[in-house]
Design a protein around this motif. Structure first.
Motif, PDB file in Angstrom:
ATOM      1  N   PHE A 105     -15.653   6.727  31.789  1.00 36.94           N
ATOM      2  CA  PHE A 105     -16.622   6.258  31.139  1.00 36.94           C
ATOM      3  C   PHE A 105     -16.356   5.083  30.117  1.00 36.94           C
ATOM      4  O   PHE A 105     -16.845   4.232  30.087  1.00 36.94           O
ATOM      5  CB  PHE A 105     -17.503   7.026  30.568  1.00 36.94           C
ATOM      6  CG  PHE A 105     -17.722   8.477  31.156  1.00 36.94           C
ATOM      7  CD1 PHE A 105     -19.216   8.435  30.776  1.00 36.94           C
ATOM      8  CD2 PHE A 105     -17.316   9.516  30.815  1.00 36.94           C
ATOM      9  CE1 PHE A 105     -20.074   9.475  31.674  1.00 36.94           C
ATOM     10  CE2 PHE A 105     -17.925  10.797  31.792  1.00 36.94           C
ATOM     11  CZ  PHE A 105     -19.654  10.823  31.740  1.00 36.94           C
ATOM     12  N   ARG A 106     -15.143   4.519  29.915  1.00 39.50           N
ATOM     13  CA  ARG A 106     -14.479   3.557  29.433  1.00 39.50           C
ATOM     14  C   ARG A 106     -14.930   2.159  30.563  1.00 39.50           C
ATOM     15  O   ARG A 106     -15.166   1.162  30.446  1.00 39.50           O
ATOM     16  CB  ARG A 106     -13.389   3.534  28.886  1.00 39.50           C
ATOM     17  CG  ARG A 106     -12.698   2.808  28.237  1.00 39.50           C
ATOM     18  CD  ARG A 106     -11.567   2.479  27.353  1.00 39.50           C
ATOM     19  NE  ARG A 106     -10.534   3.940  26.967  1.00 39.50           N
ATOM     20  CZ  ARG A 106     -10.682   4.938  26.532  1.00 39.50           C
ATOM     21  NH1 ARG A 106      -9.398   4.854  27.969  1.00 39.50           N
ATOM     22  NH2 ARG A 106     -10.501   5.866  26.193  1.00 39.50           N
ATOM     23  N   LEU A 107     -14.406   2.381  31.434  1.00 43.72           N
ATOM     24  CA  LEU A 107     -14.746   1.770  33.141  1.00 43.72           C
ATOM     25  C   LEU A 107     -16.075   1.685  32.893  1.00 43.72           C
ATOM     26  O   LEU A 107     -16.246   0.019  33.384  1.00 43.72           O
ATOM     27  CB  LEU A 107     -14.049   2.352  34.329  1.00 43.72           C
ATOM     28  CG  LEU A 107     -13.702   1.143  34.669  1.00 43.72           C
ATOM     29  CD1 LEU A 107     -13.340  -0.704  34.483  1.00 43.72           C
ATOM     30  CD2 LEU A 107     -13.266   1.739  36.206  1.00 43.72           C
ATOM     31  N   ASN A 108     -16.929   2.137  33.141  1.00 45.83           N
ATOM     32  CA  ASN A 108     -18.015   2.201  33.014  1.00 45.83           C
ATOM     33  C   ASN A 108     -19.084   0.894  32.311  1.00 45.83           C
ATOM     34  O   ASN A 108     -19.536   0.536  31.823  1.00 45.83           O
ATOM     35  CB  ASN A 108     -18.719   3.494  33.674  1.00 45.83           C
ATOM     36  CG  ASN A 108     -20.374   2.701  33.494  1.00 45.83           C
ATOM     37  OD1 ASN A 108     -20.724   2.987  34.584  1.00 45.83           O
ATOM     38  ND2 ASN A 108     -21.616   4.186  33.089  1.00 45.83           N
ATOM     39  N   ALA A 109     -18.022   1.551  30.625  1.00 46.31           N
ATOM     40  CA  ALA A 109     -18.744   0.391  29.417  1.00 46.31           C
ATOM     41  C   ALA A 109     -18.737  -0.269  29.737  1.00 46.31           C
ATOM     42  O   ALA A 109     -19.291  -1.318  28.922  1.00 46.31           O
ATOM     43  CB  ALA A 109     -18.540   1.254  28.903  1.00 46.31           C
ATOM     44  N   GLU A 110     -16.622  -0.856  30.115  1.00 41.70           N
ATOM     45  CA  GLU A 110     -16.830  -2.326  29.796  1.00 41.70           C
ATOM     46  C   GLU A 110     -17.312  -3.052  31.096  1.00 41.70           C
ATOM     47  O   GLU A 110     -17.557  -4.210  30.619  1.00 41.70           O
ATOM     48  CB  GLU A 110     -15.337  -1.905  30.077  1.00 41.70           C
ATOM     49  CG  GLU A 110     -14.384  -1.708  29.220  1.00 41.70           C
ATOM     50  CD  GLU A 110     -13.104  -0.966  29.205  1.00 41.70           C
ATOM     51  OE1 GLU A 110     -13.107  -1.182  30.291  1.00 41.70           O
ATOM     52  OE2 GLU A 110     -12.248  -1.134  28.235  1.00 41.70           O
ATOM     53  N   SER A 111     -17.456  -2.372  32.070  1.00 49.52           N
ATOM     54  CA  SER A 111     -18.076  -3.167  33.152  1.00 49.52           C
ATOM     55  C   SER A 111     -19.220  -3.708  32.675  1.00 49.52           C
ATOM     56  O   SER A 111     -20.064  -4.242  33.633  1.00 49.52           O
ATOM     57  CB  SER A 111     -18.333  -2.561  34.509  1.00 49.52           C
ATOM     58  OG  SER A 111     -18.703  -1.561  34.432  1.00 49.52           O
ATOM     59  N   ARG A 112     -20.359  -3.340  32.285  1.00 51.67           N
ATOM     60  CA  ARG A 112     -21.465  -2.740  31.673  1.00 51.67           C
ATOM     61  C   ARG A 112     -22.286  -3.064  30.473  1.00 51.67           C
ATOM     62  O   ARG A 112     -22.577  -2.325  29.817  1.00 51.67           O
ATOM     63  CB  ARG A 112     -22.234  -1.607  32.373  1.00 51.67           C
ATOM     64  CG  ARG A 112     -22.214  -1.592  33.809  1.00 51.67           C
ATOM     65  CD  ARG A 112     -22.775  -0.604  34.553  1.00 51.67           C
ATOM     66  NE  ARG A 112     -24.559   0.188  34.181  1.00 51.67           N
ATOM     67  CZ  ARG A 112     -24.894   1.108  34.673  1.00 51.67           C
ATOM     68  NH1 ARG A 112     -24.179   2.295  34.853  1.00 51.67           N
ATOM     69  NH2 ARG A 112     -25.831   1.501  34.082  1.00 51.67           N
TER      70      ARG A 112
END
Length: 92
Positions: A35-42
């Motif tokens: 979820f952190r990766l998803n939020a950082e990429s978006r």
């Protein structure tokens, strides 16, 4: 990384997928990382920020969850449940 939106609301990021299997075979840390990766990429996607907040809430990190819910509301003041979740984790 673009996660399918239809699984996110029902997925418990701390405990695994809908069938309760560990996400990426790494338990809570792996789910949170996803979820952190998803939020950082978006960074401008309210849904991505909200679901990171949910991951923090499920992993008992209320301060981090509150930050993500606030970011969600900055991006979309009408985001369903973000204000409720913010109140829940801040106690008021």
């Amino acid at each position: 990384m673009d996660l399918p939106r239809d699984i996110l609301p029902s997925w418990d990021p701390g405990l695994g997928g809908p069938d309760r299997s560990p996400p990426l075979h790494g338990g809570r840390g792996a789910g949170l990382s996803l979820f952190r990766l998803n939020a950082e990429s978006r960074p401008d996607d309210a849904s991505a920020q909200y679901h990171l907040g949910e991951a923090y809430r499920f992993t008992e990190q209320p301060e981090e969850a509150a930050c993500q819910y606030r970011r969600t509301l900055e991006l979309d003041p009408e985001f369903p449940q973000a204000a409720q979740r913010l109140e829940m984790v801040t106690g008021g």
